[in-house]
Design an enzyme around this catalytic site. Structure first.
Site, PDB file in Angstrom:
ATOM      1  CE  LYS A   1      40.638  33.290  42.599  1.00  0.00           C
ATOM      2  NZ  LYS A   1      41.140  34.590  42.109  1.00  0.00           N
TER       3      LYS A   1
ATOM      4  CB  SER B   1      41.904  33.995  38.328  1.00  0.00           C
ATOM      5  OG  SER B   1      41.956  34.763  39.519  1.00  0.00           O
TER       6      SER B   1
ATOM      7  CB  SER C   1      41.234  37.736  39.566  1.00  0.00           C
ATOM      8  OG  SER C   1      42.255  37.388  38.670  1.00  0.00           O
TER       9      SER C   1
END
Lengths: 471, 472
Positions: free
Chosen positions: B67, B142, B166
């Site tokens: 990420k 996210s 997330s």
């Protein structure tokens, strides 16, 4: 009893940089940056790079506890760090890690020499925070085309010591600062001579007005000047029927005036909240061991000097008001007579150093011992001893060389005797004045003897010999 | 889709370079927009190195997507924000160091909601990531890029971060396994903070076993993170296909109104499956759940308003034309942050302001304590809790992005877990109209072993995790 006619109340916030720690407060960067290029002692943590996290330096917490104990504070059970949020280019994270509720220590005091004798100044709290970086402006701050930022200082451990508003004059404020610095030096946690080691904000109010906070004070003398100016300013405002408002003012050191920075209405909202990246620290268990290791502090040392060496309290106070001087004295007094050592260090050496703006490091204790030894064995006069000390400070060398070069060896008694006889012959007026009861006339005869012996005679001895011959 | 074990066999038979090349080609052809940066050169270089020198780490030669809010030395790390344009971290996050030691190869940086603020990966400055199951739908957020990359076969493993769901939300929407560990189990050093008191880095994979293997690599004590805990663990050894005697708590509050009927049915069916395998279930009460969402957003936004203050253009990232510093700070932040980030900074600043601090921030902290107590009570009667991860399957792109409240409401079942700091794993448990459904298994603090074991047993006895989107 000091009247304090204007109702002056002064409280000081002193920021002490723990520059004797090896590393910064939240990272492993070295604190030894003062002679290095800008931004050479930085890492992701003290640069506030995204993703970096602070880790508390336990030595810094220990030093803070030491300070708390030395200032007679209560060390808290738990301590917690908070974020103080504001924007400034020297603040790489956009907030400063500091303390708010649960400071490391609070509720202490120190004793200073006040306007009317011993005076107690309360310590509200002593808490830890991180130092921001340093802004370097091209030219002056208002005309500068650009500003450079040096983050070497960023993340240095600071202790903020907040006093109660217990000082009643700028002089007391200065004495408080002197005393505080002295205590901190005894604790061996900071070097007060390094740039930025001790910074002061002052809060001051007079009767009938609100308080002003003065920022940007960088010396003890500066604090006294800023406060003196501020009292006059506030009195003038009141005299003209005006209102002294609560505001933050900036001390312009060059012009020795304070200038308004912002009013209470413009005050920052720092949005304090607990720093999530640092867990609360249980410190109650640390204090006893640290207390054990606490060094002797100035007041205790002063009492011990009086007791152990039989010296006057004034001398003990002067000797202990700087840690390095106290150490110097004890080393000399180990070998030489403690009382005579105290006299010569306090009354002569300190004055000569002060006159030259030098510290005690400028004088070798071996030289002090030699000078005292020469005096005690009556090889030189007191004037000669002063001359040696001055020469050592100005030109260097060794006491023995200086004695030889300057011919300072005390002259023999018969030479003084001859000079006395000559002086009596050559000054009949003085002689008759003396015999008529004017004791002061003897002084001019002594002066004459000293002149004839080029100062190498001992003045006291010359006086004795003259008295004998006139009697 | 290849598991870690299968990949290791292939690496031994062929080479890491070949595997990495295949994934890189897949990424290149993909329309999912799962990556912001593809680390092609460094990944191939490292693969060749491992092929020639050998490596005995548990992930030797295996590619992984990271990420883009986890710092990678020498690889741009953007947080999907314009404000970090040009920022290349000079250091590796703790988890990246661990991955490198284990021989893993960073193949690229995965797309995400800007600064991890969102549940759909639509707030990324680099455009939304598409759901591999239906490209008209969001992958969740996210960590949408991380989940979509694994679901779409563009990486066998990935890392995300979970502040309020997330990791679990996109795992659920993309039909993969994602774990949010107990707060403190994985070092956050190098994770760019959104809300530090809530978030953890978490692993994604296509199976519970691979998630456990990756978790073993990246967890463990790190002195650079003061909130990191020091515990000896071996999560892979917890994977036992046996749930006899396991007590499952079912919090009815997590099946509240607004929960999709198919989601509710799939999760209840899953609980039945586990019961058939020897577990028992009991209803537990978590009465403060309804306050969790408000408390979560107040705390997260408050922390975010402070965490994001450092992005001022002075040292790295976007820089507008120079003026006095007040003006430059404002211009950089106005130009660099997207709308959702600005909204959260403003709300968080407000919540911490004098006069509002007690009313919002302090009150939220009190609710947080009550939520924690809800969990403590529930775990007196249960070993694990099972609930839907998301109230519904993946929604359409654009469906909620202009309605922040409805988007925030999607997090209703995930945020209480972050407030309490307990671990939770999301895994596929059904399908609705061709879209995966995820359930979460929630555990006691530091009891990742129980949730991994439950998830593993479920997986061993069902086949939801073996289904793949077309074209992956």
């Amino acid at each position: 009893m000091y009247e304090n006619p204007d109702g002056v109340m002064i409280g000081l916030e002193v920021h002490v940089q723990l520059n004797k720690l090896k590393t910064k407060v939240f990272c492993g960067c070295s604190t030894d940056y003062h002679n290095d290029p800008p931004n050479s002692h930085v890492c992701p943590v003290c640069l506030g790079l995204p993703g970096s996290l602070p880790v508390i330096n336990r030595k810094a917490v220990e030093a803070a506890i030491k300070i708390g104990l030395a200032l007679n504070c209560k060390v808290e059970e738990h301590t917690q760090f908070y974020r103080k949020n504001y924007y400034y280019p020297d603040l790489p994270k956009g907030f400063q890690i500091t303390q708010y509720d649960f400071p490391i220590s609070s509720g202490g005091y120190i004793m200073i020499e006040g306007e009317d004798g011993e005076h107690r100044v309360g310590i509200t709290r002593a808490h830890m925070e991180e130092d921001p970086g340093r802004l370097v402006h091209e030219g002056t701050i208002d005309k500068s085309k650009y500003t450079l930022i040096d983050y070497n200082r960023s993340g240095m451990a600071l202790i903020e010591i907040v006093s109660d508003p217990d000082m009643r004059s700028p002089k007391e404020a200065r004495r408080y600062l002197d005393k505080l610095r002295n205590i901190l030096e005894y604790l061996d946690i900071f070097d007060g001579d390094l740039e930025g080691a001790l910074r002061v904000d002052a809060n001051i109010s007079i009767m009938g007005g609100q308080r002003a906070e003065i920022k940007n004070i960088s010396s003890h003398k500066g604090a006294e000047r800023a406060l003196l100016f501020e009292i006059v300013r506030q009195k003038n405002v009141l005299r003209r029927g005006g209102v002294v408002v609560q505001e933050t003012r900036h001390f312009d050191e060059a012009r020795e005036i304070t200038l308004s920075m912002r009013s209470k209405e413009e005050a920052h909202d720092y949005r304090y909240f607990p720093e999530p990246d640092l867990v609360p620290l249980k410190i109650s268990g640390w204090a006893p061991a640290i207390k054990e290791m606490l060094p002797e502090l100035p007041d205790a040392r002063r009492m011990r000097f009086v007791e152990q060496y039989g010296i006057m309290d004034d001398h003990a106070k002067a000797l202990t008001s700087e840690r390095k001087v106290a150490i110097f004295y004890e080393e000399v007094a180990k070998i030489a007579d403690p009382k005579i050592s105290a006299v010569w260090i306090c009354d002569v050496l300190k004055g000569e150093l002060n006159y030259r703006d030098l510290t005690i490091e400028a004088f070798r204790k071996e030289d002090m011992l030699s000078v005292i030894e020469l005096l005690m064995s009556k090889k030189i006069t007191e004037d000669g001893a002063v001359d040696i000390i001055r020469t050592l400070l100005d030109k260097g060398g060794s006491p023995e060389e200086i004695v030889k070069e300057k011919g300072l060896l005390k002259v023999e008694g018969d030479i003084v005797s001859t000079a006395a006889e000559e002086a009596i012959k050559e000054n009949p007026v003085a002689v008759s004045d003396f015999k008529a009861g004017k004791e002061k006339a003897l002084n001019s005869l002594v002066g004459s003897v000293m002149k004839k012996t080029k100062g190498r005679a001992d003045a006291r001895a010359a006086r004795e010999i003259l008295l004998g011959k006139l009697g | 889709m290849a598991s870690i074990n299968e990949l290791i066999e292939r690496i031994h038979a062929d080479s890491s370079e070949e595997i990495v090349t295949e994934y890189l080609e897949k990424i290149e052809k993909s329309k999912l927009n799962a990556f912001i940066t593809v680390a092609k050169e460094s990944a191939l270089l490292r693969a060749k190195e491992i092929d020639s020198q050998g490596h005995d780490g548990p992930l030797a030669g295996i590619p992984i997507a990271i990420k883009d809010n986890i710092s990678t030395k020498g690889i741009a790390t953007t947080c999907a924000s314009k404000i970090l344009t040009g920022y290349i971290p000079p250091y590796d996050a703790h988890v990246i160091e661990k991955l490198k030691e284990a021989g893993a190869i960073i193949i690229g940086k995965a797309n995400m909601d800007e600064f991890a603020m969102g549940s759909s990966t639509e707030t990324s400055f680099y455009g939304p990531t598409l759901n591999p199951w239906d490209t008209t739908r969001v992958p969740g957020g996210s960590s949408g890029g991380s989940a979509a990359a694994v679901a779409g076969g563009e990486a066998p493993l990935s890392l995300g971060s979970d502040t309020g769901g997330s990791v679990r939300c996109p795992a659920s929407f993309c039909g993969v396994v994602g774990l949010k560990p107990t707060y403190g189990v994985i070092s956050r050093y190098g994770l760019i903070s959104y809300a530090n008191s809530l978030e953890q880095i978490g692993p994604f994979a296509t199976s519970v076993r691979d998630v456990a293997t990756l978790f073993d690599v990246i967890s463990g004590h790190d002195p650079r993170d003061s909130t990191s805990v020091d515990r000896e663990t071996n999560y892979s050894s917890a994977l036992i296909n046996d749930v006899k005697g396991l007590k499952i708590g079912v919090p009815e509050e997590y099946f509240a109104e607004g929960t999709d009927k198919n989601v509710e049915k799939s999760v209840r069916d899953a609980i039945n499956t586990l019961e058939e395998l020897g577990a028992t279930s009991v209803e537990v009460k978590m009465p403060h759940t309804k306050y969790a969402l408000s408390a979560y957003y107040v705390i997260a936004m408050s922390e975010a308003s402070s965490n994001l203050a450092r992005f001022d253009g002075m040292r790295y990232g976007l820089r507008t034309e120079d003026s006095d510093w007040h003006t430059t700070f404002s211009q950089v932040r106005a130009a660099g942050f997207g709308d959702e980030v600005k909204r959260r900074i403003l709300l968080g600043t407000y919540a911490l302001s004098a006069g509002y601090h007690d009313k919002y921030y302090l009150k939220a902290l009190k609710i947080r304590t009550l939520i924690k107590q809800d969990f403590e009570r529930a775990f007196r009667d249960a070993d694990v809790l099972i609930a839907p991860t998301m109230p519904y399957p993946a929604f359409k792109l654009g469906e909620k992005i202009d309605d922040p409240i409805s988007l925030y409401l999607a997090d209703v079942d995930t945020v209480p877990i972050n407030l309490a700091g307990v671990p939770s794993i999301s895994l596929p448990c059904g399908f609705s109209g061709g879209l995966p459904i995820g359930m979460q298994v929630i555990g006691k603090h530091f009891d990742e072993a129980a949730i991994l074991r439950t998830a593993f047993a479920f997986e061993e006895n069902t086949d939801f995790h073996t289904r793949q989107p077309e074209g992956s």
